[in-house]
Enzyme design. Structure first.
Site, short mmCIF file in Angstrom:
data_model
loop_
_atom_site.label_atom_id
_atom_site.label_comp_id
_atom_site.label_asym_id
_atom_site.label_seq_id
_atom_site.Cartn_x
_atom_site.Cartn_y
_atom_site.Cartn_z
N HIS A 177 -26.51 15.49 -17.81
CA HIS A 177 -26.58 16.63 -16.88
C HIS A 177 -28.03 16.77 -16.40
O HIS A 177 -28.97 16.37 -17.10
CB HIS A 177 -26.11 17.89 -17.61
N VAL A 236 -30.27 19.02 -16.48
CA VAL A 236 -31.28 19.65 -17.33
C VAL A 236 -31.59 18.83 -18.57
O VAL A 236 -32.50 19.18 -19.33
CB VAL A 236 -30.87 21.08 -17.76
N LYS A 237 -30.85 17.74 -18.80
CA LYS A 237 -31.10 16.91 -19.98
C LYS A 237 -32.33 16.03 -19.76
O LYS A 237 -32.90 15.96 -18.67
CB LYS A 237 -29.87 16.07 -20.29
N THR A 238 -32.73 15.31 -20.81
CA THR A 238 -33.98 14.55 -20.77
C THR A 238 -33.95 13.48 -19.69
O THR A 238 -34.94 13.24 -19.00
CB THR A 238 -34.26 13.93 -22.15
#
Length: 403
Positions: free
Chosen positions: A191, A193-195
């Site tokens: 997603h 917002v993930k790293t």
């Protein structure tokens, strides 16, 4: 001039990411093409797993993982209450019951004792699996959890949606989360917002080739094109013994959870930056730790886990709102007024109306205590050092106002 809002998380897209997507758009395959296999190979290499199977989201990965267990209504799966709802929903969608486990009130992580307690509360249901969640990017103690799981014949899985790039110390070396050393499967989320991101997307890693093949069927309607799997051989093969080029079979119903080449091209480009992104997130977290240290004990970061080098998805702090004399909503609004976005991760899933109706009121004090104090501050690679200082100053001003 007002400064831009700092969201709690956001993607970091660079020109090479854009170029990778454009190249796919100009090519022959928008989906089910070569970028899918390339992304899977890169994930497997990065995690150390034998196989990676990509899909349309982290929740899709969880559902595929649960479906691959062949769960029945008599089965139960242990899930920590401190997680995103998808972890538990995947179990219910696969037909089994959820047994919610408590967590450490300081870290939000499920521990071996919590797993033992959850198993004891399963009643007449057979606990077939457990899904520890590596919250915020910090890894659960998989060795301790595996000791319980092995003793009780429980399949251990990993929700590593927060933990791409996390490593743990084991036997004198560092093991990447997702290597499945003490688990059957692990999932990741990509997603925004993930790293690292593929816009939307997820993956399951495993060391079982047969299981990986089934996961690939489960992401695409349960269909196989592999001649070795065909059952109706009269329909499948030409008189000369060659497989008919159009032929395929569906061996079980399943959703369409495929990930397109467009998404995979972005994900592959992003994955090449994983080490850089992880290092930057760790550096920002270290700066937060120092900047916020004067605010303790009212505000303090979630404690570190020994032996874990996290690929931090979130920078979570624990705030004693009662001692501060302000409720969380007020603190979040005051921070927002200063251009600082925050979020709460998570409302304990056992508190959701669906599960309250299904399982009644549960007492999970660790999850409730963690939830009551947690706040996620902005963390993403494009942040500048002075962005951290700005967040810390905004929090300090709130504390000073009531001090």
């Amino acid at each position: 001039m007002s400064r831009p809002m700092l969201r709690y998380g956001r993607q970091s897209i660079e020109q090479d990411d854009i170029d990778a997507v454009v190249a796919v758009l100009r090519g022959d395959f928008l989906t089910t093409g070569p970028a899918v296999e390339a992304f899977e190979k890169a994930i497997a290499e990065k995690t150390g797993a034998r196989d990676a199977v990509v899909c349309s989201s982290g929740t899709a990965a969880l559902h595929m993982m649960a479906m691959a267990l062949d769960l029945s209504p008599q089965d139960a799966v242990v899930v920590p209450s401190m997680t995103f709802m998808g972890t538990a929903s995947a179990v219910r969608l696969a037909g089994a019951e959820v047994v919610f486990a408590d967590v450490n009130p300081e870290t939000g992580l499920m521990e071996a004792g919590h797993l033992e307690d959850a198993v004891a509360r399963a009643g007449s249901h057979r606990v077939k699996a457990a899904i520890p969640v590596h919250l915020n990017g910090w890894a659960c103690d998989m060795n301790a959890l595996a000791a319980v799981a092995d003793k009780r014949g429980i399949v251990l899985l990993e929700d590593a949606a927060h933990a791409i790039g996390t490593t743990v110390a084991q036997d004198g070396r560092r093991i990447a989360v997702g290597a499945c050393v003490r688990s059957k499967m692990a999932i990741f989320s990509f997603h925004p917002v993930k790293t690292v991101t593929s816009a939307e997307g997820g993956a399951v890693t495993t060391n079982d080739h047969a299981l990986a093949a089934r996961l690939r069927r489960l992401r695409s309607h349960g269909i196989t094109h592999n001649p070795g799997d065909f059952v109706d051989r009269a329909a499948a093969f030409a008189p000369g013994g060659e497989p008919n080029p159009w032929y395929h079979e569906m061996h079980e119903p399943a959703p369409n959870y495929r990930l397109s080449d467009v998404h995979c091209a972005l994900g592959l480009s992003q994955l090449k930056k994983l080490d850089r992104f992880v290092a930057r997130r760790q550096a920002l977290a270290a700066r937060y730790d120092k900047a916020l240290s004067p605010l303790a004990p009212l505000v303090r970061p979630v404690p570190r886990i020994a032996g874990c080098e996290p690929g931090l998805h979130l920078y979570a702090v624990l705030i004693d709102f009662a001692a501060l004399g302000l409720d969380r909503a007020t603190v979040m609004q005051r921070l927002r007024d200063q251009g600082v976005g925050t979020q709460v991760h998570y409302i304990p899933v056992h508190r959701q109306p669906y599960y309250r109706r299904r399982y009644g009121e549960l007492s999970l004090p660790g999850a409730d205590t963690y939830y009551a104090r947690e706040l996620s501050l902005p963390l993403f690679p494009a942040m500048q050092d002075d962005d951290v200082d700005r967040v810390a100053a905004a929090l300090s001003a709130i504390v000073d106002c009531v001090g």
